[in-house]
Motif scaffolding. Structure first.
Motif, PDB file in Angstrom:
ATOM      1  N   ILE A 174     -24.983   9.993 -32.002  1.00  0.00           N
ATOM      2  CA  ILE A 174     -25.558   9.928 -30.668  1.00  0.00           C
ATOM      3  C   ILE A 174     -26.003  11.329 -30.279  1.00  0.00           C
ATOM      4  N   GLU A 175     -27.237  11.431 -29.819  1.00  0.00           N
ATOM      5  CA  GLU A 175     -27.757  12.720 -29.396  1.00  0.00           C
ATOM      6  C   GLU A 175     -27.603  12.848 -27.893  1.00  0.00           C
ATOM      7  N   TRP A 176     -27.055  13.955 -27.448  1.00  0.00           N
ATOM      8  CA  TRP A 176     -26.922  14.223 -26.024  1.00  0.00           C
ATOM      9  C   TRP A 176     -28.087  15.100 -25.604  1.00  0.00           C
ATOM     10  N   LEU A 177     -29.032  14.519 -24.869  1.00  0.00           N
ATOM     11  CA  LEU A 177     -30.219  15.257 -24.467  1.00  0.00           C
ATOM     12  C   LEU A 177     -30.137  15.711 -23.012  1.00  0.00           C
ATOM     13  N   CYS A 178     -29.208  15.176 -22.277  1.00  0.00           N
ATOM     14  CA  CYS A 178     -29.083  15.479 -20.864  1.00  0.00           C
ATOM     15  C   CYS A 178     -28.304  16.772 -20.661  1.00  0.00           C
ATOM     16  N   LEU A 179     -28.813  17.625 -19.793  1.00  0.00           N
ATOM     17  CA  LEU A 179     -28.143  18.886 -19.521  1.00  0.00           C
ATOM     18  C   LEU A 179     -27.306  18.847 -18.254  1.00  0.00           C
ATOM     19  N   GLU A 180     -27.335  17.727 -17.531  1.00  0.00           N
ATOM     20  CA  GLU A 180     -26.552  17.647 -16.312  1.00  0.00           C
ATOM     21  C   GLU A 180     -25.848  16.296 -16.236  1.00  0.00           C
ATOM     22  N   VAL A 181     -24.706  16.306 -15.602  1.00  0.00           N
ATOM     23  CA  VAL A 181     -23.979  15.071 -15.335  1.00  0.00           C
ATOM     24  C   VAL A 181     -23.596  15.059 -13.869  1.00  0.00           C
ATOM     25  N   GLN A 182     -23.369  13.877 -13.359  1.00  0.00           N
ATOM     26  CA  GLN A 182     -22.893  13.727 -11.994  1.00  0.00           C
ATOM     27  C   GLN A 182     -21.433  13.319 -12.055  1.00  0.00           C
ATOM     28  N   ALA A 183     -20.626  13.884 -11.208  1.00  0.00           N
ATOM     29  CA  ALA A 183     -19.197  13.561 -11.174  1.00  0.00           C
ATOM     30  C   ALA A 183     -18.873  12.848  -9.870  1.00  0.00           C
ATOM     31  N   ASP A 184     -17.942  11.914  -9.967  1.00  0.00           N
ATOM     32  CA  ASP A 184     -17.499  11.179  -8.792  1.00  0.00           C
ATOM     33  C   ASP A 184     -16.071  10.720  -9.033  1.00  0.00           C
ATOM     34  N   GLU A 185     -15.416  10.320  -7.978  1.00  0.00           N
ATOM     35  CA  GLU A 185     -14.069   9.788  -8.123  1.00  0.00           C
ATOM     36  C   GLU A 185     -13.919   8.597  -7.188  1.00  0.00           C
ATOM     37  N   LEU A 186     -13.029   7.692  -7.553  1.00  0.00           N
ATOM     38  CA  LEU A 186     -12.713   6.556  -6.708  1.00  0.00           C
ATOM     39  C   LEU A 186     -11.247   6.226  -6.920  1.00  0.00           C
ATOM     40  N   TRP A 187     -10.649   5.509  -5.986  1.00  0.00           N
ATOM     41  CA  TRP A 187      -9.235   5.225  -6.134  1.00  0.00           C
ATOM     42  C   TRP A 187      -8.964   3.746  -6.044  1.00  0.00           C
ATOM     43  N   SER A 188      -7.882   3.357  -6.621  1.00  0.00           N
ATOM     44  CA  SER A 188      -7.349   2.015  -6.521  1.00  0.00           C
ATOM     45  C   SER A 188      -5.839   2.153  -6.581  1.00  0.00           C
ATOM     46  N   PHE A 189      -5.132   1.065  -6.509  1.00  0.00           N
ATOM     47  CA  PHE A 189      -3.688   1.144  -6.634  1.00  0.00           C
ATOM     48  C   PHE A 189      -3.234   0.241  -7.767  1.00  0.00           C
ATOM     49  N   VAL A 190      -2.094   0.567  -8.323  1.00  0.00           N
ATOM     50  CA  VAL A 190      -1.518  -0.192  -9.420  1.00  0.00           C
ATOM     51  C   VAL A 190      -0.167  -0.718  -8.954  1.00  0.00           C
ATOM     52  N   GLY A 191      -0.050  -2.044  -8.890  1.00  0.00           N
ATOM     53  CA  GLY A 191       1.221  -2.652  -8.510  1.00  0.00           C
ATOM     54  C   GLY A 191       1.463  -2.708  -7.013  1.00  0.00           C
ATOM     55  N   ARG A 192       1.343  -1.587  -6.342  1.00  0.00           N
ATOM     56  CA  ARG A 192       1.550  -1.526  -4.892  1.00  0.00           C
ATOM     57  C   ARG A 192       0.659  -0.416  -4.320  1.00  0.00           C
ATOM     58  N   LYS A 193       0.359  -0.524  -3.047  1.00  0.00           N
ATOM     59  CA  LYS A 193      -0.580   0.415  -2.426  1.00  0.00           C
ATOM     60  C   LYS A 193      -0.091   1.856  -2.425  1.00  0.00           C
ATOM     61  N   ALA A 194       1.200   2.052  -2.501  1.00  0.00           N
ATOM     62  CA  ALA A 194       1.734   3.414  -2.526  1.00  0.00           C
ATOM     63  C   ALA A 194       1.458   4.109  -3.855  1.00  0.00           C
ATOM     64  N   ASN A 195       1.128   3.352  -4.896  1.00  0.00           N
ATOM     65  CA  ASN A 195       0.866   3.911  -6.228  1.00  0.00           C
ATOM     66  C   ASN A 195      -0.646   4.063  -6.436  1.00  0.00           C
ATOM     67  N   LYS A 196      -1.248   5.013  -5.717  1.00  0.00           N
ATOM     68  CA  LYS A 196      -2.693   5.249  -5.837  1.00  0.00           C
ATOM     69  C   LYS A 196      -3.000   5.926  -7.166  1.00  0.00           C
ATOM     70  N   GLN A 197      -4.076   5.465  -7.808  1.00  0.00           N
ATOM     71  CA  GLN A 197      -4.582   6.078  -9.034  1.00  0.00           C
ATOM     72  C   GLN A 197      -6.051   6.415  -8.804  1.00  0.00           C
TER      73      GLN A 197
END
Length: 110
Positions: free
Chosen positions: A51-74
């Motif tokens: 695979i050739e990587w031709l792109c010189l820029e990337v966009q970063a983002d984050e999002l959250w969810s929980f696992v098992g219970r709302k207090a366990n944010k990932q």
């Protein structure tokens, strides 16, 4: 056997735009009322092909969810190629500088 019809360039350009939005080809064909060929000429990508990587820029983002219970944010940290919208790297952790650095370390070397 159904008769084959070519679609005009305007419709072809619209299909291309909609595919960039990750819509299914079958769904696009239904909405635009065009037929899907039995073999659209798509070739599978072989695993030994580099695979050739031709792109010189990337966009970063984050999002959250929980696992098992709302207090366990990932937090899911993503780095995306803006042209292809392909995920280049990801990391699951908390919302800290260390997690951002982990995402950075997972980016492919140029």
């Amino acid at each position: 056997m159904a008769e084959a019809h070519r679609i005009d360039e305007t419709t072809r350009a619209l299909v291309k735009k909609l595919r960039l939005e990750r819509l299914s080809l079958r769904g696009i064909c239904r909405v635009l009322e065009v037929s899907l060929p039995d073999n659209p000429g798509v070739q599978p990508v072989s695993s030994d092909r580099a695979i050739e990587w031709l792109c010189l820029e990337v966009q970063a983002d984050e999002l959250w969810s929980f696992v098992g219970r709302k207090a366990n944010k990932q937090w899911l940290w993503l780095a995306l190629d803006p042209r292809s919208r392909q995920v280049v790297a990801f990391y699951v952790g908390d919302l800290s500088r260390d997690s951002a650095c982990e995402l950075w370390l997972r980016l492919p070397a140029s």
